[in-house]
Design an enzyme around this catalytic site. Structure first.
Site, PDB file in Angstrom:
ATOM      1  N   ASP A  36      45.820  32.259  35.070  1.00 38.39           N
ATOM      2  CA  ASP A  36      46.301  31.879  36.401  1.00 38.39           C
ATOM      3  C   ASP A  36      45.335  30.872  37.010  1.00 38.39           C
ATOM      4  O   ASP A  36      44.146  30.836  36.648  1.00 38.39           O
ATOM      5  CB  ASP A  36      46.370  33.109  37.318  1.00 38.39           C
ATOM      6  CG  ASP A  36      47.335  34.162  36.792  1.00 38.39           C
ATOM      7  OD1 ASP A  36      48.265  33.782  36.049  1.00 38.39           O
ATOM      8  OD2 ASP A  36      47.141  35.350  37.118  1.00 38.39           O
TER       9      ASP A  36
HETATM   10  N1  URA Z   1      46.234  38.598  33.634  1.00 36.74           N
HETATM   11  C1  URA Z   1      46.447  38.091  34.869  1.00 36.74           C
HETATM   12  O1  URA Z   1      46.959  38.764  35.742  1.00 36.74           O
HETATM   13  N2  URA Z   1      46.070  36.814  35.091  1.00 36.74           N
HETATM   14  C2  URA Z   1      45.476  36.028  34.160  1.00 36.74           C
HETATM   15  O2  URA Z   1      45.136  34.873  34.448  1.00 36.74           O
HETATM   16  C3  URA Z   1      45.257  36.584  32.887  1.00 36.74           C
HETATM   17  C4  URA Z   1      45.644  37.877  32.656  1.00 36.74           C
END
Ligand code: URA
Length: 236
Positions: free
Chosen positions: A105
């Site tokens: 993310d």
């Molecule tokens: N899980 C998440 O919620 N976000 C990420 O960026 C990676 C794994």
């Protein structure tokens, strides 16, 4: 392989642009300027080093890269709201088809792999090939045993029919959770933490397979991965 093809395969532009770079005496190989695009060099042993405008690069058949992703960057090449992680890399990597190996993310930090080797990308992103990933989350509320047990036993994520279980879930301190997962569903870790009754305030990926993000790699910095590091990634 001739010099034009070397530059072309390494992402230095179209064949025409590569010929022009060479003709303009901007390229040297092993320290010597070469202005003949058709000159052949041995690349098989991977030891060839060439320079473009004085910056030295190794020839690599495939690029395997590690980026310490900072917060505020999207893993897409065509980002919507934040700059792309590709803006942190030399442009020839995007040009030669390097892509993120799975996505983090925009607000997640840490270990991000990138490669132009389709098999490698598949190996680390296919749901069938389960590669453990270790995340460290800062939680809004104090962690408790019930939450850790729920994460290990499996929590039902919104919209899913089967529970998702962590390989391991340990509290490093009251608000720091080390969570190891095999899958890579959308917002998986944040959703698991929410389903266990807490909230993720910050997320960092520390490890993939047996490979730990080196402490020496600053946020925003990248490095090539060598054979030992690739072996560690494949180990668990
Ligand atoms: N899980 C998440 O919620 N976000 C990420 O960026 C990676 C794994």
């Amino acid at each position: 392989m001739n010099l034009e093809s070397i530059l072309f395969t390494q992402g230095f532009g179209s064949r025409r642009q590569c010929r022009a770079l060479i003709g303009d005496a901007r390229v040297s190989v092993d320290g010597t300027v070469c202005t003949e695009a058709d000159t052949d060099f041995a690349v098989a042993d991977g030891t060839l080093r060439f320079s473009v405008d004085g910056v030295e690069w190794p020839y690599r058949e495939h690029a395997y890269l590690l980026l310490n992703k900072p917060a505020g960057y999207e893993c897409s090449r065509d980002p919507q709201h934040h700059p792309s992680v590709f803006s942190l890399l030399p442009p020839q990597f995007a040009e030669r088809g390097v892509q993120c190996v799975g996505r983090l993310d925009q607000d997640t930090t840490g270990l991000l792999l990138l490669s132009d080797d389709g098999k490698f990308v598949h190996q680390f992103t296919s749901p069938k090939r389960k590669v453990p990933k270790l995340y460290v989350a800062t939680t809004r509320h104090p962690l408790d045993d019930a939450q850790l047990a729920a994460l290990r036993d499996g929590v039902l994520l919104h919209g899913e029919s089967k529970p998702s279980a962590a390989l391991d879930a340990q509290a490093r301190d009251t608000h720091t959770l080390a969570l190891s997962v095999l899958e890579g569903k959308y917002h998986q870790v944040k959703r698991m933490i929410a389903a266990a009754g807490n909230r993720c305030e910050a997320l960092h990926r520390e490890r993939v397979g047996g490979f730990v993000l080196p402490a020496t790699l600053a946020p925003g910095a990248w490095q090539w991965l060598d054979d030992n590091e690739l072996d560690a990634l494949r180990g668990g």
